[in-house]
Design an enzyme around this catalytic site. Structure first.
Site, mmCIF file in Angstrom:
data_model
loop_
_atom_site.group_PDB
_atom_site.id
_atom_site.type_symbol
_atom_site.label_atom_id
_atom_site.label_comp_id
_atom_site.label_asym_id
_atom_site.label_seq_id
_atom_site.Cartn_x
_atom_site.Cartn_y
_atom_site.Cartn_z
ATOM 1 C CG ASP A 1 11.105 -88.097 26.703
ATOM 2 O OD1 ASP A 1 11.498 -87.062 26.134
ATOM 3 O OD2 ASP A 1 10.964 -88.197 27.949
ATOM 4 C CG ASP B 1 15.749 -84.393 29.507
ATOM 5 O OD1 ASP B 1 16.882 -84.890 29.612
ATOM 6 O OD2 ASP B 1 15.539 -83.277 29.007
ATOM 7 C CG ASP C 1 9.183 -88.933 31.406
ATOM 8 O OD1 ASP C 1 9.121 -88.400 30.263
ATOM 9 O OD2 ASP C 1 9.625 -88.348 32.402
#
Ligand code: GDD
Length: 685
Positions: free
Chosen positions: A421, A423, A627
């Site tokens: 991922d 961001d 996250d």
């Protein structure tokens, strides 16, 4: 293309010598499903098969002070999907021909959205790298690569290997007919498609080589070639009980090889190079000399010969050049081959005396040989050249060095793959910086581990980071709505929805406009305040996201999904999310905003991409780094899921089996996860 079907193939040990095939149609139309297999003569090779092979083909273009207009024409004939490697030995200094060649190539690549390499073979960095890799036979007393087309070809082969290509082909740059150049590259691909062996060579025979003396005269080609063919055939005939004249392309300057074969051959310096390639194949794979390479002997080597339709019109360099520079070396490599018997040697000597190439009592001179490219440590060469490659790259800034991982990957036993991922994971949740992870990115790249972005970000946004980090692997955009694959990344053809610049795009989600029109149905009906990125100006997006203006503009370039900002209490939020589902959309939460889309998710995209990796490079051990909630599907699809800490130093709760929590916010955690990838096991789930 439609080509004559194969006639009687002749065998010389493990070498299959295919008689010359003529082309009947340069283009045989689109594929028409037919119950009859095309094995009945003539044979048809689909456009997409040709294109698939050309994506794996590097065309080496040797050049030494040629007319730049002619060079420009040659470039325009090279099919778009082939990688061009221009090997120059042109004049430098006050009159800098390399500079002109570079400018032309640069203009051409920018206009046609292509990439290429241009290398001067006298670049000292090249000489140093080759010396370090133990390939000093190619160097002169100053430590520079010696002059010569063969030397240029060899460097081209080494670069094509380092870039992970499957095939290499050669096309001279003094060719006046761009259409002929295009045809040569078609023949190369067709030749490869006709062989089941990884060890294959395609050699071209020109039907006509016109002569410009007064009227244009379409002369059959050519005297030198006929003499060389005669002695190669004599050499083969002397080994068996049947006379043969199967070889018609002993001097074929225009030819191509699988790199698997190219790396095993011994090359002659000078213009004997093409004949020596054949002689090296006979010496190693006819079974008449030992030791034998079992893998090659098992699969066999195919030598495919095809006849071109376009005439070969090129710079004529005179009779003396033909005899001294081409014929002499070509006969020399036959004469000095350890398998050549006395009868052929006597005939060659007599012929060279008759042509006054050697004196009556003279010896046939031998040529300096260059050892097989596989004796160069490919990984070391790649590493040494990594930085220099970006100086050779056209257009400037093309991150060519990072194409090295696929090549390195092939030499690894258990390949690994990282899906990540962006961001809050590779990028810091507040500053969007990847600085803390930069070293780890480099280490993964050096180890040849692909880094696949899998994020809610748009294609335009992800391109910025791929470019900055020099990542050339496929990527998943807008939360799995589409998979973007660089055109030359995978060898085997696959289905895709559309082509954007140099990428194949596999679409899993519906277009943005469809998502927008469904979202419009919510307008004014929600208690919560609902705002879409599409309704905001770039400045407003920049303000709510903290992105700079450029990145905010790129974030607005959505193609499949819409970013939705929902402001309200918990109840209002829940009812808005329910309404999004009611209009037929799904959503994910990325930590701050919601992403609404129609079809496609990160998990599905990861699985599809994994299949392509497996098909092309074999099984891989997969690692996922994320996250937040919208990473759950991606993390579920990999062997080793890992999660980094959010801005407040905690981990989001995700329902993912075997999820490993790594300490560190965003890129700091990413760096720790990467060191586990490098050091850890690759035991599959
Ligand atoms: N990189 C590099 N280095 N390129 C070179 C050099 C060099 O030292 N010398 C020549 N070239 C380039 C030329 O600019 C041209 O594009 C190509 O290599 C072929 O060179 P020519 O000198 O034009 O060769 P030719 O036309 O006499 O012979 C061609 O046909 C023969 C018979 O088929 C070549 O392809 C021969 O290799 C071939 O044997």
């Amino acid at each position: 293309m439609r080509i004559e079907s194969g006639k009687q193939v002749e065998h010389f040990g493990a070498v299959r010598l295919h008689p010359v095939r003529r082309v009947l149609e340069l283009d045989s139309g689109v594929r028409i499903p037919s119950p009859i297999k095309d094995s009945v003569e003539p044979q048809r090779i689909d456009r997409d098969v040709i294109a698939g092979i050309q994506r794996e083909l590097a065309i080496v273009l040797p050049i030494k002070d040629e007319d730049v207009k002619v060079f420009e024409g040659v470039l325009s004939g090279i099919p778009h999907d082939c990688l061009m490697i221009v090997m120059s030995n042109s004049r430098r200094g006050e009159i800098d021909n390399l500079k002109k060649e570079r400018e032309i190539l640069d203009r051409f690549c920018i206009a046609t959205k292509r990439n290429a390499l241009i290398v001067h073979q006298k670049d000292p960095r090249l000489g140093e790298a080759l010396a370090d890799c133990g390939y000093s036979q190619i160097l002169d007393e100053k430590g520079l690569v010696r002059s010569g087309k063969a030397e240029g070809m060899l460097i081209g082969i080494l670069l094509a290997m380092a870039l992970g290509k499957e095939y290499v082909g050669f096309i001279d740059t003094d060719n006046y007919i761009p259409g002929a150049v295009w045809e040569y590259a078609q023949h190369y691909a067709v030749g490869f498609s006709l062989s089941d062996s990884p060890y294959v060579m395609t050699r071209l025979l020109w039907r006509y080589k016109p002569k410009m003396s007064g009227e244009l005269y379409f002369r059959k080609w050519g005297r030198v070639s006929e003499i060389t063919n005669k002695y190669v055939n004599h050499f083969i005939s002397a080994k068996g009980r049947f006379e043969t004249d199967i070889i018609k392309t002993a001097n074929a300057g225009e030819h191509a090889m699988s790199l698997q074969l190219a790396k095993k051959l011994t090359y002659a310096t000078g213009y004997g190079v093409e004949t020596q390639e054949l002689m090296s194949i006979f010496e190693q794979f006819s079974g008449l000399a030992s030791p034998v390479d079992k893998a090659v002997m098992e699969k066999g080597v195919d030598i495919i010969q095809t006849e071109t339709i376009n005439p070969h019109v090129h710079e004529e360099r005179g009779e003396e050049h033909l005899l001294k520079d081409i014929l002499m070396p070509s006969l020399s490599v036959i004469y000095h081959n350890p398998l050549c018997e006395d009868g052929t040697r006597r005939l060659i000597t007599r012929h060279l005396i008759e042509l006054e190439c050697i004196p009556r009592d003279g010896e046939v001179p031998s040529l300096l040989m260059l050892p097989p490219p596989e004796t160069v440590d490919a990984v070391k060469f790649g590493r040494l050249m990594d930085r220099t490659l970006s100086d050779y790259a056209i257009p400037k800034g093309w991150p060519v060095g990072v194409s090295l991982p696929p090549a390195a990957r092939k030499t690894r036993e258990a390949a690994k793959l990282v899906f990540t991922d962006l961001d809050g994971t590779l990028l810091h949740p507040v500053s969007y910086s990847y600085a803390a992870a930069l070293d780890s990115v480099r280490k993964l790249q050096e180890a040849g581990i692909p880094i696949v972005f899998c994020s809610a970000k748009t294609m335009a946004e992800q391109q910025v980071y791929r470019h900055e980090l020099g990542i050339a692997d496929p990527f998943i955009i807008e939360n799995g709505a589409a998979i973007v694959v660089p055109k030359d990344y995978f060898r085997f053809p696959f289905s895709f929805s559309r082509i954007v610049d140099d990428y194949f795009v596999i679409e899993l989600g519906a277009p943005y406009q469809e998502v927008r029109s469904k979202l419009r149905k919510l307008c004014g009906k929600q208690e919560a305040k609902v705002t879409c990125f599409g309704d905001l100006t770039t400045e407003e997006v920049s303000k709510v996201t903290g992105l700079n203006l450029l990145m905010a503009a790129l974030a607005k370039q959505r193609e499949y999904s819409e970013t939705v900002i929902i402001e309200g209490d918990k109840k209002q939020l829940q009812s808005t999310l329910a309404a999004i589902e009611e209009v037929g959309l799904s959503y994910t939460f990325g930590g701050r905003f919601y992403e609404a889309c129609l079809g496609g998710d990160k998990g599905k995209a990861v699985k599809i991409l994994l299949e392509l990796f497996k098909l092309n490079f074999g099984d891989a051990y997969t690692v996922g780094i994320g996250d937040s909630l919208n990473d759950a599907e991606m993390l579920t699809a990999v062997d080793s899921p890992m999660i980094v800490q959010t801005g407040d130093k905690r981990w989001n709760k995700l329902n993912v089996k075997n999820l490993k929590r790594v300490s560190g916010i965003g890129p700091e955690g990413w760096a720790r996860a990467a060191s586990e990838v490098l050091g850890g096991s690759s035991h599959k789930k």
